[in-house]
Design a protein around this motif. Structure first.
Motif, PDB file in Angstrom:
ATOM      1  N   THR A  35     -13.696  31.534  56.523  1.00 21.41           N
ATOM      2  CA  THR A  35     -12.623  32.464  56.163  1.00 21.41           C
ATOM      3  C   THR A  35     -12.467  32.552  54.645  1.00 21.41           C
ATOM      4  O   THR A  35     -12.523  31.537  53.950  1.00 21.41           O
ATOM      5  N   GLU A  42     -15.786  41.538  56.262  1.00 19.52           N
ATOM      6  CA  GLU A  42     -15.560  41.279  57.690  1.00 19.52           C
ATOM      7  C   GLU A  42     -16.398  42.214  58.552  1.00 19.52           C
ATOM      8  O   GLU A  42     -16.912  41.805  59.596  1.00 19.52           O
ATOM      9  N   LYS A  72     -14.606  35.724  58.504  1.00 20.86           N
ATOM     10  CA  LYS A  72     -13.285  36.325  58.647  1.00 20.86           C
ATOM     11  C   LYS A  72     -12.622  36.411  57.275  1.00 20.86           C
ATOM     12  O   LYS A  72     -12.968  35.669  56.352  1.00 20.86           O
TER      13      LYS A  72
END
Length: 251
Positions: A185, A140, A146
């Motif tokens: 993510t 990150e 993310k």
């Protein structure tokens, strides 16, 4: 009397024949049992050799990665600290000299920390949750994507060997996601299911058809590494819907 003698002889011959059959059966079972014992022993020895080979490879990989890390730290961090220390200590201002001495102390602390990392004993004291969080924080911080970490408090303390395997498998899974998946993510979850505890590594990236056998050896190696510690490696991926990996270990 002749008929009775014939019956007696028939009974005797039948008894001898049955005894011979039983003896042959017993001998065959003993031989089969011994063969299975030898095969099982050979299998155990083979598994032991594979385990030792895997652990040696893991140790070499971790040590190589540690040396690379130390090289970067010496160049980027320690080198800079020493340069600043030299500059400040050469100043005529007392406050600058004091700062130089503080930097020297900090440098000594950093070097001691690096020297400890050369010894793989640090793995034994490694907290798996902290390691995973650290890996995700690095991703990150790089701005790549993310990350999320869900750890249901399992009070799970893997052995040193298990942790050595797990940290390398987790790192490789994350590297694959970064190189090939282009996710928004990456999520890692620690949880339990029945008699097993598992680490789930999931991304929402490109995905691929996991039903098609891979031509590479990467996934096969990860699977074998998990098997050496009594674990399992499951992968499921769908094009356009990301990839999910589960690393399972018995409770």
């Amino acid at each position: 009397m002749g008929g009775e003698d014939s019956q007696i002889l028939f009974i005797l011959f039948s008894g001898v024949f049955l005894a011979a059959v039983m003896a042959t059966f017993v001998v065959a079972m003993v031989i089969l049992h011994r063969q299975r014992q030898v095969q099982n022993k050979q299998k155990v020895e083979q598994l032991k050799v594979e385990f030792e080979k895997t652990m040696l490879n893991i140790e070499n990989e971790i040590q190589q990665e540690t040396l690379n890390h130390i090289g970067r730290e010496l160049h980027d961090n320690i080198g800079q600290l020493l340069s600043l220390s030299k500059l400040y200590l050469g100043s005529s201002k007392p406050e600058r000299q004091a700062e130089g001495k503080e930097l020297i102390s900090k440098t000594i602390t950093e070097v001691r920390s690096l020297s400890k990392s050369l010894n793989l004993d640090w793995v034994e004291n490694l907290n798996l949750e902290e390691f995973i969080q650290e890996q995700l924080d690095k991703i990150e911080a790089s701005g790549y994507c993310k990350t999320e970490f869900v750890a249901n408090h399992l009070h799970w303390e893997p052995s040193k060997e298990q942790k050595m395997i797990l940290i390398r498998v987790i790192q490789e899974c994350l590297n694959n996601a970064i190189k090939h998946a282009s996710p928004e993510t990456i999520t890692i979850t620690l949880d339990s299911s029945g008699t097993e505890k598992f680490i789930q590594i999931k991304d929402d990236g490109k995905g691929f058809d996991s039903s098609i056998a891979s031509t590479g050896s990467g996934m096969t190696n990860l699977k074998k590494r998990m098997e050496t510690i009594g674990g399992k490696f499951h992968l499921q991926s769908i094009p356009g819907k990301g990839t999910e990996i589960k690393l399972l270990l018995p409770v």
